[in-house]
Design a protein around this motif. Structure first.
Motif, PDB file in Angstrom:
ATOM      1  N   LEU A  59     -15.842  -5.635   5.505  1.00 61.62           N
ATOM      2  CA  LEU A  59     -16.887  -5.715   4.479  1.00 61.62           C
ATOM      3  C   LEU A  59     -18.013  -4.745   4.832  1.00 61.62           C
ATOM      4  O   LEU A  59     -18.615  -4.833   5.902  1.00 61.62           O
ATOM      5  CB  LEU A  59     -17.432  -7.143   4.391  1.00 61.62           C
ATOM      6  CG  LEU A  59     -18.519  -7.389   3.337  1.00 61.62           C
ATOM      7  CD1 LEU A  59     -18.008  -7.056   1.934  1.00 61.62           C
ATOM      8  CD2 LEU A  59     -18.998  -8.835   3.399  1.00 61.62           C
ATOM      9  N   VAL A  60     -18.279  -3.827   3.903  1.00 57.24           N
ATOM     10  CA  VAL A  60     -19.342  -2.839   4.092  1.00 57.24           C
ATOM     11  C   VAL A  60     -20.404  -3.066   3.030  1.00 57.24           C
ATOM     12  O   VAL A  60     -20.131  -2.963   1.828  1.00 57.24           O
ATOM     13  CB  VAL A  60     -18.782  -1.400   3.986  1.00 57.24           C
ATOM     14  CG1 VAL A  60     -19.908  -0.381   4.110  1.00 57.24           C
ATOM     15  CG2 VAL A  60     -17.712  -1.169   5.050  1.00 57.24           C
ATOM     16  N   GLN A  78     -13.953  -2.830   1.876  1.00 59.96           N
ATOM     17  CA  GLN A  78     -14.471  -2.985   0.515  1.00 59.96           C
ATOM     18  C   GLN A  78     -15.991  -2.874   0.567  1.00 59.96           C
ATOM     19  O   GLN A  78     -16.606  -3.054   1.617  1.00 59.96           O
ATOM     20  CB  GLN A  78     -14.054  -4.323  -0.090  1.00 59.96           C
ATOM     21  CG  GLN A  78     -14.543  -5.541   0.690  1.00 59.96           C
ATOM     22  CD  GLN A  78     -14.072  -6.845   0.075  1.00 59.96           C
ATOM     23  OE1 GLN A  78     -14.128  -7.026  -1.133  1.00 59.96           O
ATOM     24  NE2 GLN A  78     -13.618  -7.768   0.927  1.00 59.96           N
ATOM     25  N   ILE A  79     -16.575  -2.557  -0.583  1.00 60.63           N
ATOM     26  CA  ILE A  79     -18.027  -2.377  -0.683  1.00 60.63           C
ATOM     27  C   ILE A  79     -18.664  -3.588  -1.361  1.00 60.63           C
ATOM     28  O   ILE A  79     -18.187  -4.076  -2.395  1.00 60.63           O
ATOM     29  CB  ILE A  79     -18.367  -1.103  -1.489  1.00 60.63           C
ATOM     30  CG1 ILE A  79     -17.980   0.155  -0.701  1.00 60.63           C
ATOM     31  CG2 ILE A  79     -19.846  -1.066  -1.879  1.00 60.63           C
ATOM     32  CD1 ILE A  79     -18.844   0.475   0.497  1.00 60.63           C
ATOM     33  N   TRP A  80     -19.740  -4.046  -0.766  1.00 65.67           N
ATOM     34  CA  TRP A  80     -20.583  -5.105  -1.345  1.00 65.67           C
ATOM     35  C   TRP A  80     -21.930  -4.468  -1.649  1.00 65.67           C
ATOM     36  O   TRP A  80     -22.721  -4.207  -0.757  1.00 65.67           O
ATOM     37  CB  TRP A  80     -20.708  -6.237  -0.332  1.00 65.67           C
ATOM     38  CG  TRP A  80     -21.586  -7.386  -0.701  1.00 65.67           C
ATOM     39  CD1 TRP A  80     -21.876  -7.834  -1.952  1.00 65.67           C
ATOM     40  CD2 TRP A  80     -22.266  -8.271   0.204  1.00 65.67           C
ATOM     41  NE1 TRP A  80     -22.702  -8.937  -1.892  1.00 65.67           N
ATOM     42  CE2 TRP A  80     -22.952  -9.211  -0.576  1.00 65.67           C
ATOM     43  CE3 TRP A  80     -22.353  -8.325   1.588  1.00 65.67           C
ATOM     44  CZ2 TRP A  80     -23.730 -10.224  -0.006  1.00 65.67           C
ATOM     45  CZ3 TRP A  80     -23.120  -9.330   2.159  1.00 65.67           C
ATOM     46  CH2 TRP A  80     -23.796 -10.270   1.368  1.00 65.67           C
ATOM     47  N   SER A  81     -22.157  -4.161  -2.910  1.00 68.96           N
ATOM     48  CA  SER A  81     -23.400  -3.516  -3.324  1.00 68.96           C
ATOM     49  C   SER A  81     -24.460  -4.591  -3.535  1.00 68.96           C
ATOM     50  O   SER A  81     -24.360  -5.399  -4.460  1.00 68.96           O
ATOM     51  CB  SER A  81     -23.172  -2.721  -4.613  1.00 68.96           C
ATOM     52  OG  SER A  81     -24.366  -2.090  -5.015  1.00 68.96           O
ATOM     53  N   PRO A 125      -7.607 -10.571  -2.126  1.00 67.94           N
ATOM     54  CA  PRO A 125      -6.893  -9.515  -1.385  1.00 67.94           C
ATOM     55  C   PRO A 125      -7.221  -8.116  -1.918  1.00 67.94           C
ATOM     56  O   PRO A 125      -7.429  -7.933  -3.118  1.00 67.94           O
ATOM     57  CB  PRO A 125      -5.419  -9.851  -1.631  1.00 67.94           C
ATOM     58  CG  PRO A 125      -5.401 -11.286  -2.026  1.00 67.94           C
ATOM     59  CD  PRO A 125      -6.688 -11.539  -2.742  1.00 67.94           C
ATOM     60  N   HIS A 126      -7.287  -7.165  -1.005  1.00 68.97           N
ATOM     61  CA  HIS A 126      -7.581  -5.769  -1.366  1.00 68.97           C
ATOM     62  C   HIS A 126      -6.695  -4.879  -0.499  1.00 68.97           C
ATOM     63  O   HIS A 126      -6.541  -5.134   0.694  1.00 68.97           O
ATOM     64  CB  HIS A 126      -9.071  -5.495  -1.118  1.00 68.97           C
ATOM     65  CG  HIS A 126      -9.520  -4.114  -1.513  1.00 68.97           C
ATOM     66  ND1 HIS A 126      -9.200  -3.538  -2.721  1.00 68.97           N
ATOM     67  CD2 HIS A 126     -10.277  -3.197  -0.850  1.00 68.97           C
ATOM     68  CE1 HIS A 126      -9.743  -2.328  -2.787  1.00 68.97           C
ATOM     69  NE2 HIS A 126     -10.397  -2.102  -1.664  1.00 68.97           N
ATOM     70  N   ASP A 127      -6.122  -3.844  -1.101  1.00 73.23           N
ATOM     71  CA  ASP A 127      -5.128  -3.041  -0.370  1.00 73.23           C
ATOM     72  C   ASP A 127      -5.724  -1.896   0.443  1.00 73.23           C
ATOM     73  O   ASP A 127      -4.999  -1.072   0.983  1.00 73.23           O
ATOM     74  CB  ASP A 127      -4.080  -2.493  -1.354  1.00 73.23           C
ATOM     75  CG  ASP A 127      -4.676  -1.553  -2.388  1.00 73.23           C
ATOM     76  OD1 ASP A 127      -5.929  -1.417  -2.425  1.00 73.23           O
ATOM     77  OD2 ASP A 127      -3.909  -0.955  -3.164  1.00 73.23           O
ATOM     78  N   GLY A 181     -11.194   4.588  -5.032  1.00 72.27           N
ATOM     79  CA  GLY A 181     -10.212   3.510  -4.948  1.00 72.27           C
ATOM     80  C   GLY A 181     -10.662   2.309  -4.137  1.00 72.27           C
ATOM     81  O   GLY A 181      -9.859   1.427  -3.834  1.00 72.27           O
ATOM     82  N   ILE A 182     -11.942   2.274  -3.801  1.00 70.48           N
ATOM     83  CA  ILE A 182     -12.478   1.166  -3.015  1.00 70.48           C
ATOM     84  C   ILE A 182     -13.063   0.116  -3.962  1.00 70.48           C
ATOM     85  O   ILE A 182     -13.800   0.447  -4.893  1.00 70.48           O
ATOM     86  CB  ILE A 182     -13.571   1.671  -2.038  1.00 70.48           C
ATOM     87  CG1 ILE A 182     -12.964   2.654  -1.038  1.00 70.48           C
ATOM     88  CG2 ILE A 182     -14.252   0.510  -1.330  1.00 70.48           C
ATOM     89  CD1 ILE A 182     -11.857   2.098  -0.172  1.00 70.48           C
ATOM     90  N   ARG A 183     -12.718  -1.143  -3.691  1.00 72.05           N
ATOM     91  CA  ARG A 183     -13.250  -2.215  -4.530  1.00 72.05           C
ATOM     92  C   ARG A 183     -14.746  -2.392  -4.253  1.00 72.05           C
ATOM     93  O   ARG A 183     -15.170  -2.435  -3.105  1.00 72.05           O
ATOM     94  CB  ARG A 183     -12.542  -3.532  -4.260  1.00 72.05           C
ATOM     95  CG  ARG A 183     -13.086  -4.667  -5.145  1.00 72.05           C
ATOM     96  CD  ARG A 183     -12.264  -5.916  -5.051  1.00 72.05           C
ATOM     97  NE  ARG A 183     -12.343  -6.518  -3.734  1.00 72.05           N
ATOM     98  CZ  ARG A 183     -11.434  -7.356  -3.250  1.00 72.05           C
ATOM     99  NH1 ARG A 183     -10.361  -7.656  -3.945  1.00 72.05           N
ATOM    100  NH2 ARG A 183     -11.576  -7.881  -2.042  1.00 72.05           N
TER     101      ARG A 183
END
Length: 199
Positions: free
Chosen positions: A4-5, A109-112, A103-105, A26-28
């Motif tokens: 988690l970023v 992933q980004i948490w804004s 789930p994320h491939d 392509g990053i969620r």
């Protein structure tokens, strides 16, 4: 487990532009403001609670959440702000946790989240990315974007975590004092760094 970023920064810093670029790569991206809008949708339990506490003034004529009216109600009123936060923040956190757990491939992933420090959540992410720019430029951008006075822009900035405090917790900094192309280039480079970090 997907790392988690957190992506944060002050008002008009360019978080949305950086988030858009991560998404294009392509990053969620889970956006705290979008989650808040979902949680406060017409007929939602959180919006009903706000009406119970603050009255119908927090609604638009069509029954939607009136963010502007709410801002005016809590401005300078610490107790009202605490009441607002006590209703909204837990609902947003619960929904955010559910989204982040999906789930994320990709390795990360980004948490804004604009209010990462203000809500005391800086200990949650694996990395923190701060979108930064000089305060004078930030004020110019707030005035241009929101059509407000300089005094109003400065008030908004003073209500947020300071630039110094954000930079103190940053693992990575994106400098947004130039063009959109320059910002995208920094995100591209950071994306590769994060992919290497978490694979």
């Amino acid at each position: 487990m997907t790392a988690l970023v957190a992506l944060t920064g002050g008002i008009a810093s360019g978080k949305s532009s950086a988030a858009r670029r991560f998404s294009q790569l392509g990053i969620r991206v889970t956006d705290a403001d979008e989650v808040a809008a979902e949680v406060l949708a017409a007929g939602s339990p959180a919006l009903d609670q706000l009406c119970d506490v603050f009255g119908q003034a927090v609604l638009t004529p069509s029954g939607d959440y009136n963010r502007k009216a709410m801002r005016e109600l809590v401005f300078g009123d610490e107790r009202a702000l605490q009441q607002l936060n006590a209703i909204v923040h837990p609902a947003v956190r619960e929904r955010t946790q559910a989204l982040l757990a999906e789930p994320h491939d990709k390795p990360y992933q980004i948490w804004s989240i604009p209010l990462l420090l203000e809500t005391g959540q800086q200990g949650i992410p694996d990395r923190i990315v701060v979108v930064d720019l000089p305060e004078a430029l930030q004020i110019q951008r707030v005035i241009a974007r929101d059509h407000v006075t300089e005094a109003s822009a400065r008030r908004t900035l003073s209500a947020q975590a300071s630039r110094k405090a954000r930079l103190a917790v940053a693992d990575y900094v994106i400098h947004n004092d130039s063009s959109l192309e320059a910002l995208d280039s920094q995100v591209d480079y950071l994306h590769q760094t994060l992919m290497d970090d978490f694979t």
